[in-house]
Design an enzyme around this catalytic site. Structure first.
Site, PDB file in Angstrom:
ATOM      1  N   SER A 252       0.864  -1.181   0.000  1.00 50.54           N
ATOM      2  CA  SER A 252       0.000   0.000   0.000  1.00 50.54           C
ATOM      3  C   SER A 252       0.894   1.222   0.000  1.00 50.54           C
ATOM      4  O   SER A 252       1.743   1.372   0.882  1.00 50.54           O
ATOM      5  CB  SER A 252      -0.899   0.012   1.236  1.00 50.54           C
ATOM      6  OG  SER A 252      -1.557   1.258   1.333  1.00 50.54           O
ATOM      7  N   ARG A 253       0.729   2.094  -0.982  1.00 50.64           N
ATOM      8  CA  ARG A 253       1.600   3.275  -1.068  1.00 50.64           C
ATOM      9  C   ARG A 253       1.164   4.384  -0.115  1.00 50.64           C
ATOM     10  O   ARG A 253       1.787   5.431  -0.070  1.00 50.64           O
ATOM     11  CB  ARG A 253       1.663   3.766  -2.515  1.00 50.64           C
ATOM     12  CG  ARG A 253       2.271   2.712  -3.439  1.00 50.64           C
ATOM     13  CD  ARG A 253       2.579   3.211  -4.842  1.00 50.64           C
ATOM     14  NE  ARG A 253       3.004   2.090  -5.654  1.00 50.64           N
ATOM     15  CZ  ARG A 253       2.329   1.599  -6.684  1.00 50.64           C
ATOM     16  NH1 ARG A 253       1.173   2.130  -7.022  1.00 50.64           N
ATOM     17  NH2 ARG A 253       2.780   0.572  -7.370  1.00 50.64           N
TER      18      ARG A 253
END
Length: 503
Positions: free
Chosen positions: A364-365
């Site tokens: 997840s960025r």
């Protein structure tokens, strides 16, 4: 009866004065070719892109190709009802769908028409399906968590409101189940959920609807369906219609979650339409604008700034891979557009680890910004434990003698993998997830047999709901594990362990 000439002349004069010529002008064209859900029309010189075109027999179409001597239209209905030589006319409005609370709990087609047999939809507002996404100035950073209720995702691949997180994997690896769990977990929250089914079997969609009904989640959900039997143009506009329905809530300061299931089939439907419209094919025969198609769709997911109400639209697009090939054209396109991906692996799924999330390839960025502090406190160690476990597991397969510390790390990894397993349609509130992960990270289940860990966790959850309400409420309100909470939780765990009987 005497009729005076001046009376007659005054009446005639009055009629002449009140007489108005109302000229109604309609721009019409002629169908010169029709077939495979597409019609080519001659004569609509002033037609605009994505304008709704009215065909005979109640069929509508949308203008896509604006050429010098003709207009290429996709048809939202059976092309057998349209013939060469038919007269068509412009409507003067672009393709739009109804939006609003009247859609809640309903199953609709991409035109916003109900298909659930529950009567007409009460909505006075319509919005265009293809609009420009908000700009950078209109947005704010993604910081609020959107809880999925799944321990493995909320701990390692957290999702924030306004994020675009891709769910990717082969068929039959639990992609849709993960999305449905996320919808069910939004119960008793302020999030409206939209599920867009593109190219799915209608029996599969019916199963999804019944699952949501059983979980009591249908009341805050909207289902948009373009089934496998629907024409390609309907499948093409389905996600855009869903996005417009979700944007209504975002733009009114509310929060919405939209699931596109799936964009692989959406790309195939667009390829079919584009090839029939004679647009030049590119890689894997997809038209050159397929990247732009998905990017402008997913860019509409956003978290708006406070001046615009602070609403959000979170997108969970689904992509189906072939034999785990995430380097194919459409998967790589959508991976590059989204803010991270949840990769579901067939081998993990078949070995009984569900949700079958590959912690190495999933990312997840947004990361810790989309987690409460309590989850960060337990999840930071979790990723490290699993990373060490995966490396050591490869060496352990050689059967060489391992020292005690290595055996302990392997045992901890196996325990955590078992603890992360979760049954379908049983999402867990975040405070209970924190408590469950606390068991593993702090080593409280290291001495529990692997095959007993699921039972240990299930019974501990019941124990906490009965005896540890204060601790759960503290985590829920303070959103962190203070020293007092940690001590109280440790005492409760020790008390429970003393009564747990290994079978």
């Amino acid at each position: 009866m005497n009729i005076r000439p001046e009376e007659i002349s005054s009446i005639i004069q009055q009629e002449i004065d009140e007489f108005k010529i109302e000229l109604e002008v309609e721009e019409v064209g002629t169908v010169i070719h029709v077939g495979d859900g597409v019609a080519r029309v001659y004569g609509l010189n002033n037609c605009v892109y994505s304008e709704l075109i009215e065909f005979p027999n109640g069929v509508f179409g949308m203008a896509l190709n604006l050429e010098e001597d003709s207009v290429g239209c996709i048809l939202f209905g059976s092309d057998t009802l349209v013939n060469e030589g038919d007269t068509v006319k412009r409507t003067g409005r672009v393709m739009s769908v109804p939006v609003g609370d009247g859609m809640l709990g309903r199953v609709v087609n991409p035109l916003g028409q109900p298909v659930d047999g529950k009567g007409d939809i009460q909505s006075d507002v319509t919005k265009p399906i293809d609009i420009k996404a908000p700009g950078v100035i209109q947005r704010r950073p993604v910081k609020e968590p959107l809880q999925t209720g799944l321990k493995s995702i909320d701990s390692m691949v957290p999702i924030g409101r306004g994020q675009r997180e891709l769910i990717i994997g082969d068929r039959q690896t639990g992609k849709t189940a993960l999305a449905i769990d996320t919808i069910i977990n939004q119960k008793n929250t302020d999030v409206i959920c939209i599920y867009v089914a593109i190219g799915q079997k209608m029996s599969t969609v019916a199963k999804v609807v019944s699952s949501l009904e059983e979980a009591g989640a249908i009341d805050y959900s909207i289902i948009v369906v373009a089934g496998a039997s629907d024409p390609a143009p309907m499948q093409y506009i389905a996600p855009f219609s869903g996005a417009t329905i979700g944007e209504y809530y975002r733009d009114n300061g509310k929060h919405a979650l939209i699931i596109y299931d799936d964009l692989s089939k959406h790309a195939v439907s667009w390829r079919q339409v584009a090839l029939i419209l004679r647009r030049p094919p590119g890689r894997e025969a997809y038209p050159g604008d397929v990247f732009y198609l998905h990017s402008r769709l997913l860019e509409r997911a956003s978290k708006l700034n406070d001046e615009l109400g602070g609403g959000s639209l979170t997108a969970l697009p689904i992509i189906e891979t072939q034999a785990g090939d995430i380097s194919a054209y459409i998967p790589t396109n959508v991976i590059s557009i989204t803010d991270g991906q949840i990769y579901l692996e067939a081998n993990l799924f078949n070995s009984g680890f569900r949700p079958a999330i590959n912690a190495g390839l999933s990312v997840s960025r947004v990361g810790g910004n989309a987690q409460i502090k309590a989850m960060k406190q337990v999840a930071g160690q979790l990723r490290l434990d699993l990373a060490q476990y995966r490396e050591l597991e490869a060496f352990a397969k050689f059967g060489s003698d391992l020292d005690k510390a290595t055996q302990q790390q392997l045992r901890r990894g196996q325990s955590m993998m078992e603890l992360l397993k979760q049954d379908q349609y049983e999402p867990m509130p975040v405070e209970m997830q924190v408590v469950a992960l606390f068991l593993g990270v702090r080593g409280y289940i290291d001495d529990i047999p692997i095959d007993q860990i699921r039972r240990f966790e299930a019974e501990f959850v019941k124990f906490m709901n009965a005896e540890g309400k204060d601790v759960l409420d503290s985590i829920k309100t303070e959103k962190e594990i203070s020293d007092e909470t940690s001590d109280a939780l440790s005492k409760l765990i020790e008390e429970f362990k003393s009564t747990f009987v290994v079978k």
